[in-house]
Design a protein around this motif. Sequence first.
Motif, PDB file in Angstrom:
ATOM      1  N   PRO A  60     -39.758  -8.804-144.139  1.00  0.00           N
ATOM      2  CA  PRO A  60     -38.326  -8.891-143.809  1.00  0.00           C
ATOM      3  C   PRO A  60     -38.035  -9.826-142.634  1.00  0.00           C
ATOM      4  CG  PRO A  60     -38.974  -6.613-144.143  1.00  0.00           C
ATOM      5  CD  PRO A  60     -40.239  -7.405-144.098  1.00  0.00           C
ATOM      6  N   HIS A  61     -39.017 -10.019-141.766  1.00  0.00           N
ATOM      7  CA  HIS A  61     -38.805 -10.852-140.580  1.00  0.00           C
ATOM      8  C   HIS A  61     -39.071 -12.338-140.849  1.00  0.00           C
ATOM      9  CE1 HIS A  61     -38.306  -7.343-137.950  1.00  0.00           C
ATOM     10  NE2 HIS A  61     -39.282  -6.789-138.654  1.00  0.00           N
ATOM     11  N   LYS A  69     -42.860  -8.542-129.537  1.00  0.00           N
ATOM     12  CA  LYS A  69     -42.115  -7.501-130.248  1.00  0.00           C
ATOM     13  C   LYS A  69     -43.088  -6.639-131.039  1.00  0.00           C
ATOM     14  CE  LYS A  69     -38.107 -10.549-131.046  1.00  0.00           C
ATOM     15  NZ  LYS A  69     -38.736 -11.862-130.795  1.00  0.00           N
ATOM     16  N   THR A  70     -42.678  -5.435-131.360  1.00  0.00           N
ATOM     17  CA  THR A  70     -43.480  -4.574-132.239  1.00  0.00           C
ATOM     18  C   THR A  70     -42.625  -4.143-133.421  1.00  0.00           C
ATOM     19  OG1 THR A  70     -42.916  -2.631-130.888  1.00  0.00           O
ATOM     20  CG2 THR A  70     -45.021  -3.706-130.445  1.00  0.00           C
ATOM     21  N   TYR A  71     -43.231  -4.204-134.609  1.00  0.00           N
ATOM     22  CA  TYR A  71     -42.571  -3.779-135.840  1.00  0.00           C
ATOM     23  C   TYR A  71     -43.388  -2.653-136.460  1.00  0.00           C
ATOM     24  CZ  TYR A  71     -40.763  -8.595-135.417  1.00  0.00           C
ATOM     25  OH  TYR A  71     -40.222  -9.767-134.958  1.00  0.00           O
ATOM     26  N   TYR A  72     -42.752  -1.921-137.358  1.00  0.00           N
ATOM     27  CA  TYR A  72     -43.443  -0.865-138.083  1.00  0.00           C
ATOM     28  C   TYR A  72     -43.078  -0.956-139.564  1.00  0.00           C
ATOM     29  CZ  TYR A  72     -44.600   1.080-133.548  1.00  0.00           C
ATOM     30  OH  TYR A  72     -45.098   1.233-132.278  1.00  0.00           O
ATOM     31  N   ALA A  73     -43.942  -0.408-140.394  1.00  0.00           N
ATOM     32  CA  ALA A  73     -43.698  -0.427-141.837  1.00  0.00           C
ATOM     33  C   ALA A  73     -43.808   0.987-142.385  1.00  0.00           C
ATOM     34  CB  ALA A  73     -44.702  -1.335-142.539  1.00  0.00           C
ATOM     35  N   ASN A  74     -42.786   1.362-143.117  1.00  0.00           N
ATOM     36  CA  ASN A  74     -42.772   2.665-143.793  1.00  0.00           C
ATOM     37  C   ASN A  74     -43.083   3.783-142.800  1.00  0.00           C
ATOM     38  OD1 ASN A  74     -42.248   1.173-146.121  1.00  0.00           O
ATOM     39  ND2 ASN A  74     -44.420   0.937-146.580  1.00  0.00           N
ATOM     40  N   GLY A 106     -57.722  -4.542-139.456  1.00  0.00           N
ATOM     41  CA  GLY A 106     -58.596  -5.107-140.475  1.00  0.00           C
ATOM     42  C   GLY A 106     -58.729  -4.257-141.724  1.00  0.00           C
ATOM     43  N   ILE A 107     -58.360  -2.981-141.670  1.00  0.00           N
ATOM     44  CA  ILE A 107     -58.446  -2.100-142.842  1.00  0.00           C
ATOM     45  C   ILE A 107     -57.530  -2.653-143.932  1.00  0.00           C
ATOM     46  CG2 ILE A 107     -58.028   0.227-143.705  1.00  0.00           C
ATOM     47  CD1 ILE A 107     -58.542   1.212-140.811  1.00  0.00           C
ATOM     48  N   PRO A 108     -58.082  -3.028-145.085  1.00  0.00           N
ATOM     49  CA  PRO A 108     -57.279  -3.714-146.106  1.00  0.00           C
ATOM     50  C   PRO A 108     -55.988  -2.993-146.495  1.00  0.00           C
ATOM     51  CG  PRO A 108     -59.590  -3.903-146.644  1.00  0.00           C
ATOM     52  CD  PRO A 108     -59.502  -2.961-145.470  1.00  0.00           C
ATOM     53  N   ARG A 109     -56.042  -1.690-146.686  1.00  0.00           N
ATOM     54  CA  ARG A 109     -54.833  -0.965-147.095  1.00  0.00           C
ATOM     55  C   ARG A 109     -53.733  -1.115-146.063  1.00  0.00           C
ATOM     56  NH1 ARG A 109     -52.487   3.744-145.830  1.00  0.00           N
ATOM     57  NH2 ARG A 109     -54.219   4.363-144.483  1.00  0.00           N
ATOM     58  N   LEU A 110     -54.091  -0.981-144.793  1.00  0.00           N
ATOM     59  CA  LEU A 110     -53.106  -1.113-143.725  1.00  0.00           C
ATOM     60  C   LEU A 110     -52.640  -2.563-143.585  1.00  0.00           C
ATOM     61  CD1 LEU A 110     -54.666   1.177-140.961  1.00  0.00           C
ATOM     62  CD2 LEU A 110     -52.777   1.710-142.506  1.00  0.00           C
ATOM     63  N   PHE A 111     -53.591  -3.493-143.640  1.00  0.00           N
ATOM     64  CA  PHE A 111     -53.259  -4.911-143.539  1.00  0.00           C
ATOM     65  C   PHE A 111     -52.229  -5.299-144.589  1.00  0.00           C
ATOM     66  CE2 PHE A 111     -53.831  -9.335-144.758  1.00  0.00           C
ATOM     67  CZ  PHE A 111     -53.894  -9.998-143.552  1.00  0.00           C
ATOM     68  N   GLN A 112     -52.480  -4.894-145.821  1.00  0.00           N
ATOM     69  CA  GLN A 112     -51.597  -5.278-146.922  1.00  0.00           C
ATOM     70  C   GLN A 112     -50.219  -4.647-146.798  1.00  0.00           C
ATOM     71  OE1 GLN A 112     -53.638  -4.524-150.648  1.00  0.00           O
ATOM     72  NE2 GLN A 112     -55.493  -5.549-149.932  1.00  0.00           N
ATOM     73  N   LEU A 172     -48.271  -6.120-143.843  1.00  0.00           N
ATOM     74  CA  LEU A 172     -47.862  -7.491-144.139  1.00  0.00           C
ATOM     75  C   LEU A 172     -46.672  -7.518-145.095  1.00  0.00           C
ATOM     76  CD1 LEU A 172     -48.470 -10.556-143.873  1.00  0.00           C
ATOM     77  CD2 LEU A 172     -50.023 -10.305-145.820  1.00  0.00           C
ATOM     78  N   THR A 173     -46.805  -6.835-146.223  1.00  0.00           N
ATOM     79  CA  THR A 173     -45.775  -6.931-147.258  1.00  0.00           C
ATOM     80  C   THR A 173     -44.506  -6.161-146.900  1.00  0.00           C
ATOM     81  OG1 THR A 173     -46.828  -5.089-148.446  1.00  0.00           O
ATOM     82  CG2 THR A 173     -47.442  -7.311-149.105  1.00  0.00           C
TER      83      THR A 173
END
Length: 279
Positions: A178-179, A140-145, A163-169, A172-173
Amino acid sequence: MSIKSAGCIIIGDEVLNSKITDTNSRFFAKYCYDLGVDLRKISIISDEEDEIIATVKEFDSKFDFIVTSGGIGPTHDDITYSSIAKAYGLSLKHDQFAYDKCLEKIGDKIKFNTFTQEQIDANLRMFLLPYDPNDSNFVKTYYANDLWVPIVNINNKLNILPGIPRLFQELLTDGITPHVKPFVPKTKFLQYYVAARLPESQVAPLLGRLQKEVIEKGLSIKIGSYPHVEKRINTVCITGKEEENEVMRQLVATTIEELGGEEISKEEEEGHSHSHIKE
């Protein structure tokens, strides 16, 4: 499905050769702690297909919730998607939705019409995602904001993140939480800290005895010692679940009494830990 244990795989030669400092595993550790999920292992591995495959298979066999970080860009060493696909016996397929989302978000900032064919092919590598032609629910693929980077989830367990911290965080959050939240334990972890002005060798016998007693009672409480040599302080950390709080408070009292220590806050402990680190 129940999520009790977690693992984190950091993928990238740039971490192993000290080019960059990994912060994603620390962020994930706090994330799991806040969720009440037991983070059991963090591995930092190179951009090598065989190593990625072996590590993914190991983690999949042991843990309920896994994230990977890194290796999903356009360069030759970004092989996370293809390696994980092989680990699960999956194919790769161009994801048009992810590509269109990328164009929608950043297309006006990049003059794709000036790219050579090689550059176009490199760009398209980021949208070759694991795919199972026999089971539409396995991947499955999910997206955030409003981010265009997809979260690729495999078998409701493994989540592939950049691996880019801003994107990773953020992924993730805001994307994964939600899943996973409906499947994590209702209980949370608690931590208590006791600071004692004793060398670790004097602290060790008591902590060993207390830990043995906890294990014999079948509890999950963990007791650790963290020396702050510069301040001549040892901090005893007692970690456990909410339902074990009564026993934990007894351990705190025993530690204070037998070591002549005092209970301190998490903030005070972090101050001891970082006071000797210079920016």
